[in-house]
Design a protein around this motif. Structure first.
Motif, PDB file in Angstrom:
ATOM      1  N   GLY A 190       0.810  -1.210   0.000  1.00 15.33           N
ATOM      2  CA  GLY A 190       0.000   0.000   0.000  1.00 15.33           C
ATOM      3  C   GLY A 190       0.844   1.260   0.000  1.00 15.33           C
ATOM      4  N   ALA A 191       2.039   1.178   0.580  1.00 17.88           N
ATOM      5  CA  ALA A 191       2.933   2.335   0.624  1.00 17.88           C
ATOM      6  C   ALA A 191       3.746   2.490  -0.653  1.00 17.88           C
ATOM      7  CB  ALA A 191       3.887   2.199   1.813  1.00 17.88           C
ATOM      8  N   ALA A 192       3.762   1.446  -1.479  1.00 15.33           N
ATOM      9  CA  ALA A 192       4.626   1.444  -2.659  1.00 15.33           C
ATOM     10  C   ALA A 192       3.895   1.982  -3.885  1.00 15.33           C
ATOM     11  CB  ALA A 192       5.130   0.030  -2.935  1.00 15.33           C
ATOM     12  N   ALA A 193       4.661   2.536  -4.800  1.00 15.93           N
ATOM     13  CA  ALA A 193       4.101   3.086  -6.037  1.00 15.93           C
ATOM     14  C   ALA A 193       3.664   1.975  -6.975  1.00 15.93           C
ATOM     15  CB  ALA A 193       5.139   3.972  -6.724  1.00 15.93           C
ATOM     16  N   ALA A 194       2.745   2.323  -7.887  1.00 21.82           N
ATOM     17  CA  ALA A 194       2.385   1.379  -8.956  1.00 21.82           C
ATOM     18  C   ALA A 194       3.644   0.998  -9.728  1.00 21.82           C
ATOM     19  CB  ALA A 194       1.360   2.017  -9.886  1.00 21.82           C
ATOM     20  N   GLY A 195       3.719  -0.259 -10.123  1.00 24.46           N
ATOM     21  CA  GLY A 195       4.920  -0.761 -10.778  1.00 24.46           C
ATOM     22  C   GLY A 195       5.892  -1.399  -9.811  1.00 24.46           C
ATOM     23  N   SER A 196       5.630  -1.256  -8.497  1.00 22.68           N
ATOM     24  CA  SER A 196       6.448  -1.945  -7.506  1.00 22.68           C
ATOM     25  C   SER A 196       6.199  -3.440  -7.598  1.00 22.68           C
ATOM     26  CB  SER A 196       6.119  -1.438  -6.098  1.00 22.68           C
ATOM     27  OG  SER A 196       6.501  -0.086  -5.937  1.00 22.68           O
ATOM     28  N   HIS A 197       7.155  -4.221  -7.122  1.00 21.79           N
ATOM     29  CA  HIS A 197       7.063  -5.672  -7.204  1.00 21.79           C
ATOM     30  C   HIS A 197       7.231  -6.314  -5.833  1.00 21.79           C
ATOM     31  CE1 HIS A 197       7.384  -5.016 -11.505  1.00 21.79           C
ATOM     32  NE2 HIS A 197       7.324  -6.309 -11.737  1.00 21.79           N
ATOM     33  N   LEU A 198       6.650  -7.479  -5.695  1.00 19.78           N
ATOM     34  CA  LEU A 198       6.773  -8.295  -4.494  1.00 19.78           C
ATOM     35  C   LEU A 198       7.354  -9.646  -4.896  1.00 19.78           C
ATOM     36  CD1 LEU A 198       6.005  -8.979  -1.452  1.00 19.78           C
ATOM     37  CD2 LEU A 198       3.854  -9.858  -2.415  1.00 19.78           C
ATOM     38  N   ALA A 199       8.367 -10.122  -4.173  1.00 26.29           N
ATOM     39  CA  ALA A 199       8.923 -11.462  -4.386  1.00 26.29           C
ATOM     40  C   ALA A 199       8.916 -12.191  -3.057  1.00 26.29           C
ATOM     41  CB  ALA A 199      10.343 -11.380  -4.943  1.00 26.29           C
ATOM     42  N   ILE A 200       8.360 -13.407  -3.037  1.00 28.48           N
ATOM     43  CA  ILE A 200       8.306 -14.179  -1.795  1.00 28.48           C
ATOM     44  C   ILE A 200       8.771 -15.614  -2.037  1.00 28.48           C
ATOM     45  CG2 ILE A 200       6.326 -12.803  -1.005  1.00 28.48           C
ATOM     46  CD1 ILE A 200       4.661 -15.443  -1.351  1.00 28.48           C
ATOM     47  N   SER A 201       9.309 -16.214  -0.984  1.00 28.20           N
ATOM     48  CA  SER A 201       9.498 -17.663  -0.945  1.00 28.20           C
ATOM     49  C   SER A 201       8.912 -18.152   0.365  1.00 28.20           C
ATOM     50  CB  SER A 201      10.977 -18.037  -1.063  1.00 28.20           C
ATOM     51  OG  SER A 201      11.733 -17.447  -0.020  1.00 28.20           O
ATOM     52  N   HIS A 202       8.435 -19.398   0.386  1.00 26.31           N
ATOM     53  CA  HIS A 202       7.682 -19.889   1.543  1.00 26.31           C
ATOM     54  C   HIS A 202       7.791 -21.416   1.602  1.00 26.31           C
ATOM     55  CE1 HIS A 202       4.553 -20.301   4.529  1.00 26.31           C
ATOM     56  NE2 HIS A 202       4.197 -19.038   4.441  1.00 26.31           N
ATOM     57  N   LEU A 203       8.111 -21.949   2.792  1.00 27.12           N
ATOM     58  CA  LEU A 203       8.108 -23.398   2.976  1.00 27.12           C
ATOM     59  C   LEU A 203       6.676 -23.921   2.964  1.00 27.12           C
ATOM     60  CD1 LEU A 203      10.751 -23.983   5.799  1.00 27.12           C
ATOM     61  CD2 LEU A 203      10.946 -24.653   3.401  1.00 27.12           C
ATOM     62  N   THR A 204       6.504 -25.129   2.448  1.00 31.88           N
ATOM     63  CA  THR A 204       5.197 -25.776   2.444  1.00 31.88           C
ATOM     64  C   THR A 204       5.355 -27.218   2.924  1.00 31.88           C
ATOM     65  OG1 THR A 204       5.158 -26.904   0.289  1.00 31.88           O
ATOM     66  CG2 THR A 204       4.765 -24.513   0.285  1.00 31.88           C
TER      67      THR A 204
END
Length: 293
Positions: A190-204
């Motif tokens: 929500g604080a980031a500008a349009a065009g910002s990206h998110l990268a995640i990794s997660h154990l399953t």
């Protein structure tokens, strides 16, 4: 965490407040991961837990390597294809080779990178070893996803959230229940500008639910922080809340939403694979990259 004593603590210089006392009898997640990745910044207690985890789940070392390899590919994508020049990396990890700022600044020398963590050993090592080139910026922040608004405020002293930023969560959501994880994602994006990206990794526990659940329980018991496994569907649902799912009913959602980058939410080895020592097949580490619309 156990109380520190002369026999159980090691002093590290170089922190803003003087020496940092590190508990060497209580395992720490970052040090356990460092051990799995072949690093040297760990103690017997970390190696003991790491070995116990390997007995339960023999492929945990491979999963840790897959996670790190995915993040290297993701940051390469963010710096090249997405042309992002500033990065917020939450869950700093201990320096162990090709770190995010090194990758980003190799592609974009002027890249600005902020690492955020709350562990004193991680931050002390980061300040000593994660040094920027002369063109870019590398900063370190004592903050985490439990307080996302404070994290954004701290990072904003180095990063310009009015321009696209890459938010990189390296197995950080694993420690938050659904509601807290959804809130953290909403605040950060929500604080980031349009065009910002998110990268995640997660154990399953997708492929091996029983040993992975035992592993998560062991780490939770000995490391003092919760380790939560999510199914691939639950990871996708968590990200989908940013597009007006449950989070929309709770907090209004994220304006514009999140567009997942192909191939979407997949097992980490299958996210835009490159040559690696591991087979390109599903594993119990999943990953995704998305763009804020």
């Amino acid at each position: 965490m156990t109380a520190l004593s002369t026999a159980s603590a090691h002093a590290y210089p170089g922190s803003p407040g003087g020496e940092v006392q590190i508990d060497t009898l209580t395992p720490h997640p970052a040090r356990v991961w460092n051990y799995w990745l072949g690093g040297k910044d760990n103690y017997p207690c970390d190696r003991h837990v790491g070995d116990a985890c390997q007995e339960i789940c023999p492929n945990i070392v491979t999963l840790a390597q897959m996670s790190r390899h995915f993040m290297a590919r993701a940051i390469g994508y963010l710096a090249t294809t997405a042309k992002i020049g500033q990065f917020l990396v939450v869950g700093t990890d201990l320096p162990n080779g090709d770190d995010p700022h090194t990758i980003a600044q190799r592609i974009t020398p002027a890249a600005r990178v902020v690492y955020a963590d709350t562990d004193p050993l991680v931050l002390t090592h980061a300040r000593a070893l994660l040094t920027s080139n002369t063109h870019g910026v590398c900063d370190y922040l004592d903050a985490d996803l439990h307080h996302p608004a404070a994290l954004v405020r701290g990072a904003a002293t180095t990063l310009n959230f009015g321009e696209p930023v890459a938010i990189v969560l390296r197995n950080s959501l694993d420690h938050l229940p659904d509601q807290d994880a959804a809130h953290a994602l909403q605040v950060l994006l929500g604080a980031a500008a349009a065009g910002s990206h998110l990268a995640i990794s997660h154990l399953t526990g997708h492929l091996h639910p029983r040993p992975m659940a035992q592993l998560a329980g062991l780490l939770t018991q000995h490391c003092g922080v919760p380790w939560l496994l999510r199914t691939p569907t639950q990871i996708a649902e968590l990200l989908d809340r940013l597009n007006g799912g449950l989070l929309d009913r709770l907090n209004g959602g994220l304006p514009g939403g999140l567009r997942l980058v192909d191939p979407g939410v997949v097992s980490a080895p299958l996210w835009r694979p490159e040559p690696s020592p591991w087979p390109q097949r599903q594993a119990d580490i999943w990953a995704a990259v998305g763009c804020k619309r």
